[in-house]
Scaffold this active site. Structure first.
Site, PDB file in Angstrom:
ATOM      1  N   GLY A 357       0.811  -1.215   0.000  1.00 43.50           N
ATOM      2  CA  GLY A 357       0.000   0.000   0.000  1.00 43.50           C
ATOM      3  C   GLY A 357       0.837   1.253   0.000  1.00 43.50           C
ATOM      4  CD  GLN A 361      -3.738   9.754   5.318  1.00 40.85           C
ATOM      5  OE1 GLN A 361      -4.357  10.785   5.279  1.00 40.85           O
ATOM      6  NE2 GLN A 361      -3.999   8.809   6.213  1.00 40.85           N
ATOM      7  NE  ARG A 383      -0.261  -9.964  -9.863  1.00 39.91           N
ATOM      8  CZ  ARG A 383       1.041 -10.213  -9.984  1.00 39.91           C
ATOM      9  NH1 ARG A 383       1.753  -9.514 -10.847  1.00 39.91           N
ATOM     10  NH2 ARG A 383       1.618 -11.139  -9.249  1.00 39.91           N
ATOM     11  CB  SER A 434      -8.880   1.666   4.691  1.00 41.53           C
ATOM     12  OG  SER A 434      -8.587   2.534   3.619  1.00 41.53           O
ATOM     13  CB  THR A 477      -8.404   0.083  12.342  1.00 38.32           C
ATOM     14  OG1 THR A 477      -9.411   1.093  12.451  1.00 38.32           O
ATOM     15  CG2 THR A 477      -9.109  -1.272  12.302  1.00 38.32           C
ATOM     16  CD  GLU A 479     -14.163   2.385  12.532  1.00 36.56           C
ATOM     17  OE1 GLU A 479     -15.170   1.714  12.821  1.00 36.56           O
ATOM     18  OE2 GLU A 479     -14.185   3.631  12.402  1.00 36.56           O
ATOM     19  CE1 TYR A 501     -10.329  -1.108   7.292  1.00 36.19           C
ATOM     20  CE2 TYR A 501     -11.277  -0.141   9.282  1.00 36.19           C
ATOM     21  CZ  TYR A 501     -10.192  -0.336   8.440  1.00 36.19           C
ATOM     22  OH  TYR A 501      -8.983   0.210   8.751  1.00 36.19           O
ATOM     23  CE  LYS A 505      -7.016  -2.891   8.264  1.00 33.33           C
ATOM     24  NZ  LYS A 505      -5.579  -2.909   7.976  1.00 33.33           N
TER      25      LYS A 505
END
Length: 703
Positions: A357, A361, A383, A434, A477, A479, A501, A505
């Site tokens: 990644g 950000q 890819r 995310s 996270t 979350e 999500y 995680k």
């Protein structure tokens, strides 16, 4: 990738090397531990050093001498080599060390050999007009009774340790020869004093330097079912440096250091702690014994590196445990794999990071941080990624130490192959789907990437035989806390995820813990609370707000529509949080940490701050879904609530307790909430204004 004009040559007596007009850097002792690391560094990553120095390094021809090139104890052979290449720069590493097999207990001969090498090299370097020469010293060159820590001014204030005199006395002589050359010819001949240097090598011996000796003895003890016996109390302490870390610092000093002597830093550790760490890697702690009745050796030997700290502020080094594990791993591989031949040379890893990644950000900020610290960085992108998806790292793509690979993290075979080629020492898994809201629409694909992708990475580490040498960071996270059981949340707070999500995680989190416990892998989770920046995706509420505010300011948007204004989040700047990621992998042990600001604000408050940064004050009118944000001066409605933006199961209050990472790792935020919002609004305002100008010219339509 940017190309280097550096040329590498290993001298051979049967071959006259054709040289061009570039200056020559000649390295003696290239077959030794430090010389091999330097050669490897020059071949793979020298161009990156210019990004860390005050000046670009000169393009050069590099000549690496070993014993087959010339007998440096013979003045005529030494002169022939120097006249052949006429170097401008010299890195003088050649020496017979105390641990050389055929020199053990032969102090007089060892002294004479090393004296001759130094005299011939310095004399011939002066004769051909070498401008700068770096001579490598040892901490044993300092007096036996030196005050600790040892400063550069103490070098000549007493006799060296008798047991190391055959190596230490010639190193002190080298310093004096360099002093004389500076005084008489004006050439910049200087010395660097090194701590105990260790690393992967085919010459690790039980009779050699302490790290290698412990590794060899512990390996032999394990093979023979014997005790691992250390013949001292272990109370004395040393400083250690990993050989692959040295080249960057040697070369910067070669081209930039103006003094006559500088101590290099090392990690301070007692001989007892070193033995315990080696035994732990081999699974031999229960078999470790110390013969405390025997006298310790040289006692405390610590170099004061204050001068180096000023020369290179913020320099970073491979964590000691990582370096030791890599050294042990290579030693075991060399002694258990029949396919490993000594002619293949030493495998040096150094500081190599892998970031999944990397175009996101966090990935972009982390890549910047690691490149600034001298890492080689390998970044992974999907890819299916295109050039537009690389916008956050566009400014880094020309960096010679950044390599971008198109590999999906669910492709375990491709990951394994990449790990085997690149030998990363630190792996940061930042790749994820995310977006919490989108995860409700795509729960299967979210889980495939976030949960199974993490497991594929962990398995690839095992498949590539990096379990003992690589450190793994998992981007977890806040979350996970979901329907919170306590406020604020710390490392002991129970998890209660409230979205696909967060559930994905959670599986990734416990997979990391499982691999850490089952395979003794250095794997850590960073439970990061919300962190934003101008690089945040426009589908996230913070960026939606700042971009919307910028459009309203420039007359391109009437009203901003949002979901739950009362949701509370703990917001910080991503730039600060990637520094926490790095610190987590520098820790002595694999531990999970909560990272956050410790202050929660509502989405409503974020809106207020963003509008204020754009020169507009807003107040709120109405209740529930009918609540609106109104500009005070004009009474214009600029914020409305859209009920379809609410999550099916909301997380109302996330508030971190970051006291553990602040206390243990010394992490703290550099950017306040107000500064974060200001930075985001200002950049979005500039971008929107630029888009508006292009739109006016007929080249783009702002939406």
């Amino acid at each position: 990738m940017q190309q280097s004009n550096t040329h590498i040559t290993t001298d051979c007596q049967d071959n006259r090397v054709k040289m061009d007009d570039l200056p020559v850097v000649l390295v003696t002792g290239s077959a030794g531990l430090i010389g091999s690391a330097l050669k490897h560094f020059v071949q793979r990553s020298l161009p990156g050093l210019s990004f860390q120095t005050h000046h670009a390094l000169p393009e050069s021809n590099w000549i690496f001498l070993d014993r087959s090139s010339a007998d440096l104890t013979n003045e005529a052979e030494t002169r022939a080599v120097f006249e052949k290449y006429r170097p401008t720069y010299v890195v003088h590493l050649a020496a017979l060390a105390v641990g050389s097999p055929h020199m053990t207990n032969r102090k007089v001969e060892l002294t004479e050999v090393n004296f001759a090498i130094n005299e011939n090299v310095i004399k011939c370097a002066r004769e051909v007009g070498v401008k700068r020469l770096l001579g490598a010293l040892t901490h044993f060159a300092y007096p036996a009774e030196a005050k600790q820590p040892m400063t550069e001014g103490q070098l000549l204030e007493g006799d060296t340790i008798f047991s190391a005199v055959g190596y230490a006395a010639p190193k002190r002589q080298l310093f004096e020869l360099n002093q004389r050359a500076r005084a008489e010819s004006g050439a910049h001949f200087f010395s660097l004093a090194l701590p105990c240097v260790f690393g992967p090598s085919f010459s690790i011996l039980a009779e050699g330097p302490v790290v290698g000796a412990f590794i060899a003895k512990c390996f032999r003890a394990k093979q023979n079912g014997e005790k691992f016996v250390v013949r001292c109390s272990g109370e004395e302490a040393r400083q250690f440096m990993y050989a692959p870390d040295l080249p960057a610092y040697l070369l910067r000093a070669l081209f930039e250091f103006d003094g006559e002597l500088m101590n290099l830093p090392g990690v301070q550790i007692s001989i007892k702690a070193l033995a315990e760490e080696v035994a732990s890697v081999f699974g031999m702690l229960d078999s470790l014994e110390f013969e405390s009745s025997l006298a310790d050796g040289a006692g405390l030997r610590l170099l004061d590196s204050s001068k180096f700290d000023k020369f290179w502020p913020g320099a970073s080094f491979t964590p000691f445990k990582t370096a030791l594990r890599e050294t042990v791993s290579q030693y075991i591989h060399q002694h258990t794999s029949p396919s490993v031949a000594k002619s293949t040379g030493t495998c040096y890893v150094g500081r190599v990071a892998m970031i999944t990644g990397v175009a996101g950000q966090d990935g972009s900020y982390l890549a910047e941080l690691l490149l600034s610290k001298g890492y080689i960085v390998h970044g992974l992108i999907r890819r299916t990624s295109n050039l537009n998806s690389l916008s956050r790292i566009q400014h880094l793509l020309g960096h010679p130490c950044l390599f971008v690979h198109q590999v999906d993290i669910v492709d375990e075979s491709a990951l394994t192959s990449l790990f085997k080629r690149t030998h990363p020492t630190e792996i940061y898994n930042l790749a994820a789907q995310s977006d919490v809201r989108i995860s409700f629409d795509t729960p299967v694909s979210t889980s495939t990437v976030n949960a199974l992708g993490t497991i594929h990475l962990l398995e690839a580490i095992r498949n590539a035989d990096l379990t003992m040498s690589a450190r793994f960071y998992q981007a977890s996270t806040s979350e996970l806390y979901g329907k919170v059981h306590a406020v604020p949340q710390n490392e002991q707070t129970p998890f209660h995820p409230r979205s696909p999500y967060a559930v994905s995680k959670l599986m990734a989190f416990w997979s990391v813990v499982n691999y850490r416990e089952a395979y003794n892998m250095f794997a850590s989770n960073g439970i990061l609370f919300n962190h934003e920046s101008p690089r945040r995706g426009e589908n996230f509420v913070t960026r939606k707000i700042t971009r919307g505010v910028a459009k309203i300011k420039h007359g391109l948007l009437e009203c901003l529509t949002l979901g739950n204004l009362s949701a509370k989040r703990d917001w910080g700047h991503a730039r600060d949080y990637v520094r926490a990621m790095w610190l987590i992998l520098q820790h002595d042990e694999a531990v999970d940490f909560v990272v956050g600001s410790g202050c929660a604000r509502t989405v409503r408050e974020f809106c207020e701050s963003a509008f204020l940064c754009a020169g507009m004050s807003i107040i709120w009118k109405g209740e529930g879904v009918d609540e609106v944000g109104v500009i005070v001066e004009t009474n214009k409605i600029v914020v409305r609530i859209e009920p379809t933006f609410f999550r099916p199961s909301e997380v109302d209050l996330l508030l971190s307790d970051p006291s553990n990472i602040e206390t243990v790792l010394g992490w703290s935020r550099d950017t306040s909430f107000e500064q974060l919002v200001q930075e985001m609004v200002e950049l979005d305002s500039r971008n929107v204004l630029a888009e508006q100008q292009r739109w006016s010219a007929g080249s783009v339509h702002v939406v």
